[in-house]
Write an enzyme that holds these catalytic residues in place. Structure first.
Site, short mmCIF file in Angstrom:
data_model
loop_
_atom_site.label_atom_id
_atom_site.label_comp_id
_atom_site.label_asym_id
_atom_site.label_seq_id
_atom_site.Cartn_x
_atom_site.Cartn_y
_atom_site.Cartn_z
N CYS A 154 -26.36 6.86 -77.13
CA CYS A 154 -25.81 7.01 -78.47
C CYS A 154 -25.32 5.67 -79.02
O CYS A 154 -25.46 5.38 -80.21
CB CYS A 154 -24.68 8.03 -78.49
SG CYS A 154 -25.26 9.73 -78.22
N GLU A 212 -23.33 12.68 -81.69
CA GLU A 212 -23.54 11.45 -82.46
C GLU A 212 -24.98 11.37 -82.95
O GLU A 212 -25.26 10.97 -84.08
CB GLU A 212 -23.23 10.21 -81.60
CG GLU A 212 -21.85 10.22 -80.98
CD GLU A 212 -21.79 10.84 -79.60
OE1 GLU A 212 -21.01 10.34 -78.78
OE2 GLU A 212 -22.53 11.81 -79.32
N HIS A 232 -26.98 14.94 -78.29
CA HIS A 232 -25.58 14.59 -78.43
C HIS A 232 -25.11 14.70 -79.88
O HIS A 232 -25.90 14.57 -80.82
CB HIS A 232 -25.33 13.19 -77.90
CG HIS A 232 -25.44 13.11 -76.41
ND1 HIS A 232 -25.13 11.98 -75.70
CD2 HIS A 232 -25.82 14.03 -75.48
CE1 HIS A 232 -25.31 12.20 -74.42
NE2 HIS A 232 -25.74 13.44 -74.26
#
Length: 163
Positions: A113, A84, A82
């Site tokens: 996350c 993030e 991801h």
């Protein structure tokens, strides 16, 4: 006489950069960008896609799509990382402290996350669109991480989610 150019406020500025970062995404289902900011300075950026040196999903296809896995579920069934997570990892790789920083993201972070964001010491998350993972907002509330949605990619009408 020409009209005076409208200068974006800081939130709009960083959200616009987040949207640009998302364009580097290699995910074939959703392009996500993240920018970590402290004292009005960009510390790190990240986008979603396969880890460095791993074949991109655009070449291998999407396992989640083939298995019809709904958004927000079974995150482990994905080659990608991801946005993030990539932004946090990039800061760590370069020795940049992100404690007490803010994260700007095109989507509300997922619960995986969220755990990383909380433990990294990020205190505020700005996001443009929601995400199908109700647990993340609940964890952010419990950890006193502020959430603020910025509608339509601009900071004109921010909506803060109460803690």
């Amino acid at each position: 006489m020409s009209e005076k150019k409208q200068r974006p406020d800081w939130e709009e500025y960083f959200m616009d950069i987040t949207a640009l970062v998302a364009k580097r995404s290699t995910c074939i289902r959703r392009s996500v960008g993240a920018v970590i900011v402290k004292n009005k300075r960009i510390l790190s950026t990240g986008y979603n896609g396969a880890p460095s040196g791993i074949t991109h999903c655009s070449e291998t296809g999407c396992l989640r799509e083939r298995m019809a896995v709904p958004s927000g579920e079974r995150h482990e069934l994905c080659r990608g990382i991801h946005a993030e997570q990539n932004a946090i990892i990039q800061a760590a790789c370069h020795g940049v402290s992100i404690r007490n920083a803010s994260l700007f993201c095109t989507n509300l972070p997922c619960s995986i996350c969220a755990k990383m964001i909380i433990n990294a010491g990020i205190r505020k998350v700005y996001y443009a669109s929601g995400y199908a993972d109700a647990m993340s907002a609940e964890m952010f509330r419990e950890a006193d991480v502020q959430l603020q949605q910025i509608q339509s990619g601009t900071a004109d009408n921010p909506q803060e989610i109460p803690l």
